[in-house]
Design a protein around this motif. Sequence first.
Motif, PDB file in Angstrom:
ATOM      1  N   GLN A 120       0.837  -1.198   0.000  1.00 16.73           N
ATOM      2  CA  GLN A 120       0.000   0.000   0.000  1.00 16.73           C
ATOM      3  C   GLN A 120       0.872   1.248   0.000  1.00 16.73           C
ATOM      4  O   GLN A 120       1.958   1.276   0.590  1.00 16.73           O
ATOM      5  N   LEU A 121       0.393   2.299  -0.677  1.00 15.34           N
ATOM      6  CA  LEU A 121       1.150   3.546  -0.809  1.00 15.34           C
ATOM      7  C   LEU A 121       0.513   4.656   0.022  1.00 15.34           C
ATOM      8  O   LEU A 121      -0.717   4.759   0.092  1.00 15.34           O
ATOM      9  N   PHE A 122       1.359   5.485   0.633  1.00 18.30           N
ATOM     10  CA  PHE A 122       0.909   6.658   1.382  1.00 18.30           C
ATOM     11  C   PHE A 122       1.682   7.867   0.866  1.00 18.30           C
ATOM     12  O   PHE A 122       2.851   7.756   0.497  1.00 18.30           O
ATOM     13  N   LYS A 123       1.028   9.017   0.877  1.00 16.40           N
ATOM     14  CA  LYS A 123       1.666  10.246   0.405  1.00 16.40           C
ATOM     15  C   LYS A 123       1.954  11.185   1.578  1.00 16.40           C
ATOM     16  O   LYS A 123       1.091  11.423   2.438  1.00 16.40           O
ATOM     17  N   VAL A 124       3.179  11.684   1.628  1.00 17.45           N
ATOM     18  CA  VAL A 124       3.578  12.740   2.556  1.00 17.45           C
ATOM     19  C   VAL A 124       4.133  13.850   1.681  1.00 17.45           C
ATOM     20  O   VAL A 124       5.271  13.772   1.197  1.00 17.45           O
TER      21      VAL A 124
END
Length: 471
Positions: free
Chosen positions: A93-97
């Motif tokens: 899964q990908l998360f954006k910061v």
Amino acid sequence: MKIEQIYTGCIAHAAYYVENKGEAAIFDPLREVQPYIDRAKKDNAKIKYVFETHFHADFVSGHLDLAQKEGAKIVYGPTAKPGFDALVAEDNQLFKVGDYTIRVLHTPGHTLESTTYLLIDENGKEHGIISGDTLFIGDVGRPDLAQHVIADLTQDKLARMLFHSLRNKIMPLSDDLIVYPNHGAGSACGKMMSKETTDTLGNQKKTNYALRPDMTEDEFVNELLNGLTTPPVYFPKNVLMNIQGYESLDTIMHRGKIALSLDDFEKLSANKDILLLDTRRAEDFAKGFIPNSLNIGLESNFAMWVGELIDNIKQKILLITYPGKVEESIIRLSRVGYDYAIGYLEGGFDAWLNANKKIELINRITAQELSHEIQNNNKLLIDVRKKSEFNAEHVIDAINIPLNEISKRLNEFPKDKPFVLNCAGGYRSIIAASILKQNGFSNFSDVVGGFSEIKITSIPTTEFVCPSTLL
């Protein structure tokens, strides 16, 4: 890529701060979260996520307070079952910061939910991995801790999971990635960690025993499990707190920062269910202390020894500290889940001394005096260092009773003849002395400077030589 390691040497812990375009993420935070909040404010950033690599055993994390104070979302890897609101991510899964991307890599082995986070910059280039306790510099995470919480997760099962996690998820990654582990040398979460706290993955592939490409699964398991020592007794308690939740540090600080008058302190200290904990330096404690108090000095591995020596994690504690050290004492207790400090003696030990209250002392002798006593009186020497330290080198005829075993081995200390204590430098032996004093012993002395001073005297020592050193 903007990433900062925030390292706390007394517990060999590394947290990480990542920020881009006004959004920030904290990885594996300590219990006291204000430094992370202040760091984000410096960048005019909002903490968006708190990423946890696993349910930690050696400290209580600050995830809940960060979520409450900053509105950040707590993220765990696959299979985690937290007892509070959190996002349990899927593998990959990908998360954006900001414009950065965080990819979840499920890497079970240290624990079932252990997860590595792959950091990808704004241009799509993979920068590094925040590896938690999956991969250290020079070592990998021990696989024997989870079984103390879930019996079916044996160390053999988890070791085999770790073998495949490393080979299928970590080793295929690019050599130029930077490894950002959760711990460095001194942590009990591994057995041979480097003093370095970052490295390239390529160098780890060359130098880390656990990443040898020609290892079979059975060879990996045997090498990983060989030489593991018994984990500290507080580890399972910290795991449960990290899973189930805990009180806010603000509440703990409010409860502990109660200044007690001499009379109030004395009344409370008469309660046998309350522990008197003196956090002053060993040498000052030895010169005078309140009867029945335990000394664990802040100047060394305070939190670790608190966890090893105080059985009840909910133990009520009264503090005796130097001026200005109350808050630090409470914070460092809370890092390992000891949240029940209920006040401190206002004015510290000096207030007790100036009131002409009864005090106790610990007799100390120099290494030269010890040498004379051994030669003339055959005096018994009890060495409270770890077994591995004792095996490496010790005074001939000395007896080894490691500090963390003293309370269970009190019957091995003689009451009918004098004896002498030593450790490496004096910190642990004074802790031992305070425990012996609590249990009615007074027929002993402590060696100033410990074994480091003994070695430069004429006292005969014996050294254990490992056969491998002869090759």
